[in-house]
Scaffold this motif. Structure first.
Motif, PDB file in Angstrom:
ATOM      1  N   UNK A  87       0.836  -1.187   0.000  1.00 30.62           N
ATOM      2  CA  UNK A  87       0.000   0.000   0.000  1.00 30.62           C
ATOM      3  C   UNK A  87       0.874   1.241   0.000  1.00 30.62           C
ATOM      4  N   UNK A  88       0.513   2.210  -0.824  1.00 25.29           N
ATOM      5  CA  UNK A  88       1.228   3.476  -0.905  1.00 25.29           C
ATOM      6  C   UNK A  88       0.415   4.534  -0.168  1.00 25.29           C
ATOM      7  N   UNK A 143       2.347   4.915  11.496  1.00 24.43           N
ATOM      8  CA  UNK A 143       1.755   3.794  12.227  1.00 24.43           C
ATOM      9  C   UNK A 143       1.225   2.721  11.281  1.00 24.43           C
ATOM     10  N   UNK A 144       0.559   3.136  10.216  1.00 26.83           N
ATOM     11  CA  UNK A 144       0.018   2.176   9.248  1.00 26.83           C
ATOM     12  C   UNK A 144       1.136   1.392   8.572  1.00 26.83           C
ATOM     13  N   UNK A 165      -5.738  15.202   4.264  1.00 22.90           N
ATOM     14  CA  UNK A 165      -6.402  13.938   3.971  1.00 22.90           C
ATOM     15  C   UNK A 165      -5.327  12.880   3.755  1.00 22.90           C
ATOM     16  N   UNK A 166      -5.439  11.770   4.491  1.00 25.42           N
ATOM     17  CA  UNK A 166      -4.521  10.647   4.336  1.00 25.42           C
ATOM     18  C   UNK A 166      -5.106   9.746   3.257  1.00 25.42           C
ATOM     19  N   UNK A 167      -4.257   9.355   2.310  1.00 25.27           N
ATOM     20  CA  UNK A 167      -4.678   8.491   1.212  1.00 25.27           C
ATOM     21  C   UNK A 167      -3.893   7.188   1.241  1.00 25.27           C
ATOM     22  N   UNK A 168      -4.562   6.126   0.817  1.00 27.55           N
ATOM     23  CA  UNK A 168      -3.920   4.828   0.635  1.00 27.55           C
ATOM     24  C   UNK A 168      -4.222   4.391  -0.788  1.00 27.55           C
ATOM     25  N   UNK A 169      -3.179   4.271  -1.593  1.00 28.24           N
ATOM     26  CA  UNK A 169      -3.338   3.919  -3.011  1.00 28.24           C
ATOM     27  C   UNK A 169      -4.324   4.855  -3.701  1.00 28.24           C
ATOM     28  N   UNK A 210       4.232  -3.647   7.981  1.00 22.92           N
ATOM     29  CA  UNK A 210       5.534  -4.318   8.020  1.00 22.92           C
ATOM     30  C   UNK A 210       5.543  -5.428   9.060  1.00 22.92           C
ATOM     31  N   UNK A 211       4.894  -5.209  10.202  1.00 19.85           N
ATOM     32  CA  UNK A 211       4.816  -6.244  11.234  1.00 19.85           C
ATOM     33  C   UNK A 211       3.966  -7.408  10.756  1.00 19.85           C
TER      34      UNK A 211
END
Length: 68
Positions: free
Chosen positions: A2-3, A37-38, A14-18, A43-44
């Protein structure tokens, strides 16, 4: 993978994911913390191995039913 990104909209971010808007926050610092955090959570999650697939055969043999 995810970017994540953030864009300024009015006086918030505004936070965007992809390229999909997922959350609006009031400060740039909060948006950056959410992205961090995301990313850490993803990664975890990648380190955790998936459990093995259950075998086709049952672990115990089934008993035959008693007929009267």
């Amino acid at each position: 993978m995810t970017s994540y990104s953030m864009i300024k909209v009015g006086n918030g971010y505004v936070v965007q994911a992809n390229d999909k808007c997922i959350l609006k926050v009031g400060s740039r610092r909060k948006a950056a913390q959410l992205i961090s955090d995301a990313t850490d959570l993803l990664n975890a999650l990648a380190v955790v191995e998936a459990p093995g697939i259950a075998p086709d055969a049952p672990s115990l043999a089934r008993e035959a039913p008693e007929l009267p």
